[in-house]
Write an enzyme that holds these catalytic residues in place. Sequence first.
Site, PDB file in Angstrom:
ATOM      1  N   GLU A  78     -19.582  25.018 -14.080  1.00 50.62           N
ATOM      2  CA  GLU A  78     -20.162  25.609 -15.500  1.00 50.62           C
ATOM      3  C   GLU A  78     -19.248  25.483 -16.498  1.00 50.62           C
ATOM      4  OE1 GLU A  78     -21.898  28.162 -18.331  1.00 50.62           O
ATOM      5  OE2 GLU A  78     -19.933  28.569 -17.350  1.00 50.62           O
ATOM      6  N   ASP A  79     -17.798  25.795 -16.179  1.00 48.19           N
ATOM      7  CA  ASP A  79     -16.810  25.821 -17.113  1.00 48.19           C
ATOM      8  C   ASP A  79     -15.580  24.831 -16.585  1.00 48.19           C
ATOM      9  OD1 ASP A  79     -15.781  25.968 -19.547  1.00 48.19           O
ATOM     10  OD2 ASP A  79     -15.672  28.132 -19.481  1.00 48.19           O
ATOM     11  N   HIS A  90     -17.783  32.060 -14.018  1.00 48.46           N
ATOM     12  CA  HIS A  90     -18.447  31.724 -15.026  1.00 48.46           C
ATOM     13  C   HIS A  90     -17.405  30.927 -15.855  1.00 48.46           C
ATOM     14  CE1 HIS A  90     -22.286  33.309 -17.489  1.00 48.46           C
ATOM     15  NE2 HIS A  90     -22.032  31.822 -17.677  1.00 48.46           N
ATOM     16  N   ILE A 100     -14.304  30.233 -18.127  1.00 52.98           N
ATOM     17  CA  ILE A 100     -12.567  30.337 -17.931  1.00 52.98           C
ATOM     18  C   ILE A 100     -11.992  30.080 -18.992  1.00 52.98           C
ATOM     19  CG2 ILE A 100     -13.168  29.620 -15.230  1.00 52.98           C
ATOM     20  CD1 ILE A 100     -11.945  26.912 -16.159  1.00 52.98           C
ATOM     21  N   HIS A 123     -19.020  37.447 -11.746  1.00 54.42           N
ATOM     22  CA  HIS A 123     -20.129  38.159 -11.383  1.00 54.42           C
ATOM     23  C   HIS A 123     -20.347  38.620  -9.846  1.00 54.42           C
ATOM     24  CE1 HIS A 123     -20.956  37.164 -15.638  1.00 54.42           C
ATOM     25  NE2 HIS A 123     -21.319  36.012 -15.423  1.00 54.42           N
ATOM     26  N   ASP A 174     -18.409  34.209 -21.392  1.00 59.87           N
ATOM     27  CA  ASP A 174     -17.213  33.222 -21.789  1.00 59.87           C
ATOM     28  C   ASP A 174     -16.140  34.086 -22.248  1.00 59.87           C
ATOM     29  OD1 ASP A 174     -15.469  31.069 -21.422  1.00 59.87           O
ATOM     30  OD2 ASP A 174     -16.423  29.953 -23.033  1.00 59.87           O
ATOM     31  N   ASP A 187     -23.536  25.417 -25.012  1.00 63.76           N
ATOM     32  CA  ASP A 187     -23.235  26.510 -24.252  1.00 63.76           C
ATOM     33  C   ASP A 187     -21.713  26.519 -24.220  1.00 63.76           C
ATOM     34  OD1 ASP A 187     -22.745  27.604 -21.520  1.00 63.76           O
ATOM     35  OD2 ASP A 187     -24.491  26.550 -20.593  1.00 63.76           O
ATOM     36  N   ASN A 188     -20.798  25.810 -23.460  1.00 59.05           N
ATOM     37  CA  ASN A 188     -19.223  26.175 -23.915  1.00 59.05           C
ATOM     38  C   ASN A 188     -18.823  25.241 -24.733  1.00 59.05           C
ATOM     39  OD1 ASN A 188     -18.706  28.200 -21.969  1.00 59.05           O
ATOM     40  ND2 ASN A 188     -19.481  26.829 -20.279  1.00 59.05           N
TER      41      ASN A 188
END
Length: 356
Positions: free
Chosen positions: A54-55, A114, A116, A134, A169, A269-270
């Site tokens: 994800e990140d 999630h 970072i 989470h 984030d 998203d990121n």
Amino acid sequence: MGKLMFISLFVAALSALFGERIINLRSRTLASRELAQNHLPDCALLRNLEYGSEDITILPNGLALISTGLKYPGVPSFSDGPGKMFSLDLQDSRMKPVELRMTRNFDLDSFNPHGISVYTDENDNAIYLFVVNHPQHESQVELFRFIEDEHSLLHLKTIKHELLHSVNDIVAVGVESFYATNDHFFTNAVLKQVEPLLGQPWCNVVYYSPEDVKEVSVGYYFANGINISPDKSHLYVVDILDHKVHVLERKESNALVPVKAVAVGSLCDNVEIDADTGDLWLGCHPNGWKAVLNDPAVPPGSEVIRIQNIHSELPVVTQVYADNGSVIIGSSVAARYKGKLLIGTVYHKAMCCDLE
Ligand SMILES: *[C@@H]1O[C@H](CO)[C@@H](O)[C@H](O)[C@H]1NC(C)=O
């Protein structure tokens, strides 16, 4: 008016409202958008990352840190184990992600990483890794020290605060301080599910330090990625459901002043920042409706967008990569190191491409 008549009018009004809200949500998620393939010359999927990435953030020496195994309400997840952290040495041609060992002084079984961010202490070159976590769908930030020679993360503390209620984030700005995005306004689990239908810009950005915790920006439909300019003067906040990147000036008090918003035409998203050029690299969902449905027949695609000269009058927004989901599904992050581009996803694999 008869009671029955009233009820049927009420139902009609409710369904009209619901229909209108669905249409609104479809437009916010770019549900009708079709994507043309825009591949890079040489791409390879990475090993060992089967449950998302994800990140991603890349250290100046080319070591990428990656969060994997995110479980997030309403988003597919195929892992039944806890989330993990990996590193990948981009200077090493073997391109092999390695799991980072974590000290057992916190609950590893419920680890659900999630967003970072990394902060390097200029005094002693210690590297601190901040991870949004989470456990049991809660929201907290884990602070680690990254011990590079040992491939390990030393857990230092867990940070919880009522203002950090739905953190997506973070961007670290000190050894114990950061800015965080909240991707929901409501804290109640049921209301959180309804929130996308309401479609209101109620999400915020919070500044955290041990001495001072405060809301510093508000007005996002779904505040997602956050990062900082190389000179630390500006923050970038991605509003995924508004298809925009917001530029904010950072004051000495750590307050943020809105400067402008740049349209990206995708559900980004990121955001990662190119340390050399200041360019923004965004992992985006070209079609957010498909991303949530995750129908194997019409898989969600992936899109990487770069923004150059964001502070100028004419920022340049370029699609660097696009795939219809046949290669890589649901890209959430993109980061450049030298001639390589690393692309991570919410629940699929990760990929490394040559840029030229
Ligand atoms: C994606 O595009 C390729 C052509 O590049 C095509 O063969 C494939 O069927 C498409 N997949 C989807 C899911 O649309």
